[in-house]
Scaffold this motif. Sequence first.
Motif, PDB file in Angstrom:
ATOM      1  N   PRO A 237      46.361  39.333  83.168  1.00 40.23           N
ATOM      2  CA  PRO A 237      47.187  38.465  84.036  1.00 40.23           C
ATOM      3  C   PRO A 237      47.479  37.108  83.397  1.00 40.23           C
ATOM      4  CG  PRO A 237      45.405  39.460  85.285  1.00 40.23           C
ATOM      5  CD  PRO A 237      45.141  39.765  83.850  1.00 40.23           C
ATOM      6  N   MET A 238      46.526  36.573  82.620  1.00 36.62           N
ATOM      7  CA  MET A 238      46.754  35.286  81.952  1.00 36.62           C
ATOM      8  C   MET A 238      47.869  35.411  80.916  1.00 36.62           C
ATOM      9  SD  MET A 238      44.680  33.094  83.248  1.00 36.62           S
ATOM     10  CE  MET A 238      44.752  31.723  82.103  1.00 36.62           C
ATOM     11  N   GLN A 239      47.829  36.512  80.161  1.00 38.87           N
ATOM     12  CA  GLN A 239      48.846  36.740  79.137  1.00 38.87           C
ATOM     13  C   GLN A 239      50.226  36.887  79.782  1.00 38.87           C
ATOM     14  OE1 GLN A 239      48.258  37.066  75.466  1.00 38.87           O
ATOM     15  NE2 GLN A 239      50.363  36.497  75.868  1.00 38.87           N
ATOM     16  N   ILE A 240      50.277  37.615  80.896  1.00 40.56           N
ATOM     17  CA  ILE A 240      51.555  37.821  81.589  1.00 40.56           C
ATOM     18  C   ILE A 240      52.085  36.488  82.116  1.00 40.56           C
ATOM     19  CG2 ILE A 240      52.612  38.879  83.635  1.00 40.56           C
ATOM     20  CD1 ILE A 240      50.585  41.230  83.181  1.00 40.56           C
ATOM     21  N   LEU A 241      51.192  35.718  82.729  1.00 40.54           N
ATOM     22  CA  LEU A 241      51.566  34.401  83.263  1.00 40.54           C
ATOM     23  C   LEU A 241      52.140  33.518  82.156  1.00 40.54           C
ATOM     24  CD1 LEU A 241      51.249  32.671  85.891  1.00 40.54           C
ATOM     25  CD2 LEU A 241      49.169  31.786  84.894  1.00 40.54           C
ATOM     26  N   ASN A 242      51.480  33.539  81.012  1.00 40.89           N
ATOM     27  CA  ASN A 242      51.912  32.746  79.861  1.00 40.89           C
ATOM     28  C   ASN A 242      53.313  33.169  79.408  1.00 40.89           C
ATOM     29  OD1 ASN A 242      52.285  31.713  77.302  1.00 40.89           O
ATOM     30  ND2 ASN A 242      50.386  32.523  76.466  1.00 40.89           N
ATOM     31  N   TRP A 243      53.530  34.465  79.316  1.00 40.45           N
ATOM     32  CA  TRP A 243      54.831  34.953  78.838  1.00 40.45           C
ATOM     33  C   TRP A 243      55.950  34.697  79.828  1.00 40.45           C
ATOM     34  CZ3 TRP A 243      52.673  40.101  76.494  1.00 40.45           C
ATOM     35  CH2 TRP A 243      52.298  39.859  75.165  1.00 40.45           C
ATOM     36  N   VAL A 244      55.653  34.853  81.120  1.00 34.69           N
ATOM     37  CA  VAL A 244      56.686  34.677  82.141  1.00 34.69           C
ATOM     38  C   VAL A 244      57.264  33.263  82.096  1.00 34.69           C
ATOM     39  CG1 VAL A 244      56.945  34.385  84.628  1.00 34.69           C
ATOM     40  CG2 VAL A 244      56.017  36.486  83.748  1.00 34.69           C
ATOM     41  N   SER A 245      56.422  32.275  81.733  1.00 36.96           N
ATOM     42  CA  SER A 245      56.899  30.897  81.805  1.00 36.96           C
ATOM     43  C   SER A 245      57.513  30.411  80.495  1.00 36.96           C
ATOM     44  CB  SER A 245      55.746  29.982  82.219  1.00 36.96           C
ATOM     45  OG  SER A 245      54.707  30.074  81.287  1.00 36.96           O
ATOM     46  N   ARG A 246      57.728  31.312  79.532  1.00 38.74           N
ATOM     47  CA  ARG A 246      58.356  30.889  78.280  1.00 38.74           C
ATOM     48  C   ARG A 246      59.876  30.903  78.416  1.00 38.74           C
ATOM     49  NH1 ARG A 246      54.015  31.416  74.422  1.00 38.74           N
ATOM     50  NH2 ARG A 246      55.390  31.009  72.685  1.00 38.74           N
ATOM     51  N   PRO A 247      60.563  30.029  77.651  1.00 39.52           N
ATOM     52  CA  PRO A 247      62.021  29.968  77.801  1.00 39.52           C
ATOM     53  C   PRO A 247      62.752  31.202  77.252  1.00 39.52           C
ATOM     54  CG  PRO A 247      61.266  28.372  76.153  1.00 39.52           C
ATOM     55  CD  PRO A 247      60.054  28.962  76.779  1.00 39.52           C
ATOM     56  N   GLN A 248      62.202  31.839  76.232  1.00 39.07           N
ATOM     57  CA  GLN A 248      62.934  32.932  75.593  1.00 39.07           C
ATOM     58  C   GLN A 248      62.870  34.212  76.417  1.00 39.07           C
ATOM     59  OE1 GLN A 248      60.699  31.051  73.994  1.00 39.07           O
ATOM     60  NE2 GLN A 248      61.873  29.915  72.459  1.00 39.07           N
ATOM     61  N   GLU A 249      64.034  34.831  76.598  1.00 38.18           N
ATOM     62  CA  GLU A 249      64.152  36.058  77.382  1.00 38.18           C
ATOM     63  C   GLU A 249      63.217  37.160  76.858  1.00 38.18           C
ATOM     64  OE1 GLU A 249      65.972  36.411  80.097  1.00 38.18           O
ATOM     65  OE2 GLU A 249      65.473  38.528  80.357  1.00 38.18           O
ATOM     66  N   ALA A 250      63.058  37.215  75.522  1.00 40.97           N
ATOM     67  CA  ALA A 250      62.253  38.288  74.928  1.00 40.97           C
ATOM     68  C   ALA A 250      60.808  38.244  75.416  1.00 40.97           C
ATOM     69  CB  ALA A 250      62.299  38.198  73.407  1.00 40.97           C
TER      70      ALA A 250
END
Lengths: 285, 360
Positions: A237-250
């Motif tokens: 869940p931490m990894q997902i949270l981190n990725w969701v808040s990044r600017p890049q669509e990828a």
Amino acid sequence: MLTSTRRRLLRERLFVGLCASAVVIPLLVLALLVGHVALAGLGRIDWAFLSGYPSRRAATAGILPAMVGSLYMIAITAALALPVGVGAAIFLEEYGARSRLAAIIEVNIANLAGVPSIIYGMLGLGVFVRLMGFGRTLIAGAATMALLVLPVVIVSSREALRTVPYAMREACFGLGATKWQAIRQVVLPMAAPGILTGTILAVARAIGETAPLVVIGALAYVTFLPTSPTSQFTALPMQILNWVSRPQEAFVVNAAAGIVVLLITMLVLNLAAILLRNRLQKRVY
Amino acid sequence: MVTIPLVRTLLPSLVRAAAPLFALAVPFSSGACKGSDPNGASGTNAAPASGAQGIVIDGSSTVFPITEAVAEEFKATNPARVTIGVSGTGGGFKKFCSKETAISGASRPIKQAEIDACAKSGVEYVELPVAFDGIAVVVHPSNTAVEHLTTAELKSMWEPAAQKKILKWNQVREGWADKELHLFGAGVDSGTYDYFTEAVVGKEHSSRGDFTSSEDDNVLVKGVSGDTGALAFFGFAYYAENKAKLKAVPVDDGKDDNGKGAILPSPETIADGSYAPLSRPIFLYVNKAELERAPVAAFAKFYVENARKLAAEVGYIALPENVSALTKQRLADKKAGSMYGGKGSKVGASLADLLSGKGS
């Protein structure tokens, strides 16, 4: 007469329709959610994604440390929550059922099951991370999660114990068994499938919990896999949270893929619960 | 209370007893990825936070992508364990000043209260700018009337006095639509919010309260792209990735010596400071005592040497060559203390001047 019968039948059909829609609507919403995420993330999942480390390049980033962290965490959570939960259930159900104290405890446990998970996170931060000096480690995360699932484990274990007919216990006592002998040799084995199912379902919930992890300070990036309960760790869940808040669509695509992996892990756990129950049930009867 | 010491002594030994189980389990799970975890076998990392062999990093989520990129590259050259948490700039400093971490990322300079906390626990630090970030002011693409904004107009929208008063676009400038103004902004715990309020309102951490705030900038992007009356501020990278859905508004700070008229945010205008006042440096703070440890020293050196390339790669604006050289020198000298003296961001000050000691 005829019109009143027709009206009653109409009402009957209306009621069935309402009930059916109560089943169909949540299922549709769920299917929509899962479908939406799977569509975005399924194509991203490959061996490199599962066995790779996080990266600044979304295309080469993987979830291995998060996945291993999550699996270790729930393994320890189960190891902590099962004995304590079953112990509490046995005490409340078999020994203290009629006492006033037990009644108070029972109400409290039922209430605890409804406490928001972030509160458990704060409790974990105060007690395990700081007071006991575990730091922001796997054992602190797992102990917090164990607290979180404990009420559910206790309640479902009590239910399971209650399904064992009282006559079984009386038969034991009739043969001269003590209460503990009856519990250990007859009641517990018969209740085991129910206890295990309840525990696994409760623990499966813990794998998706994010708020307590954020509060106790699970990491966002680690370059290694956890090697002991005192390792620092990150979790899915931490990894997902981190990725969701990044600017890049990828990265958002990566998050979707991570969610799919998390869902599959939960499904596997739930499946394991069902299989285990079926197996044990056969053994007992 | 009697039970706590007991638990305290009992549980760690239980944990240690269980450690061999983990040692068995790890080769199985990490078998797939070759050459990972070189010092994992020791299993002696019992020290919780400041693991003796590791490099413990925490701090701003804005700085995180750069630090992640540096850690990823560093991993190929050095076996030290790197852990990065994201507690935000303020949360990061709390841990940094209580010696829980060796390095802290910050999207604003260290504040006086944090300087005091560090001094109290005897933590000295080296302050290193690592990149520039711009704060983009954006509106809905259909909002063609708003072709630029002055800092005075931004202030009239965002200052505390505007609360429940400035509610329509035509209250900001005459001639604009008689339409509701919906404000979106970075979360109030973020360094981005602190910097924006300092630069626009004039006082750090002070603004009207009736706006939609989110710690997740993607939420703000969605909010503005779906609302024709919206105005938002957030990190430039989020604008750069969503240019089709948003319209950036050029900002005029009313000073002509740093770029005349209204300036649009771009990598060039942010790096040369002409996108004033909304271009800001982001920082790394390194515990000076920790720099005596080889892995931390190596990591910090690697960071400042590669920050230009990696910052640009993850969506930030690289420091100019001369500023980067000054940063490397600052680390080599282990120069302790903050260039800002706890007085907040020096909006408009040149980093090169600050680093070479001319600004203070």
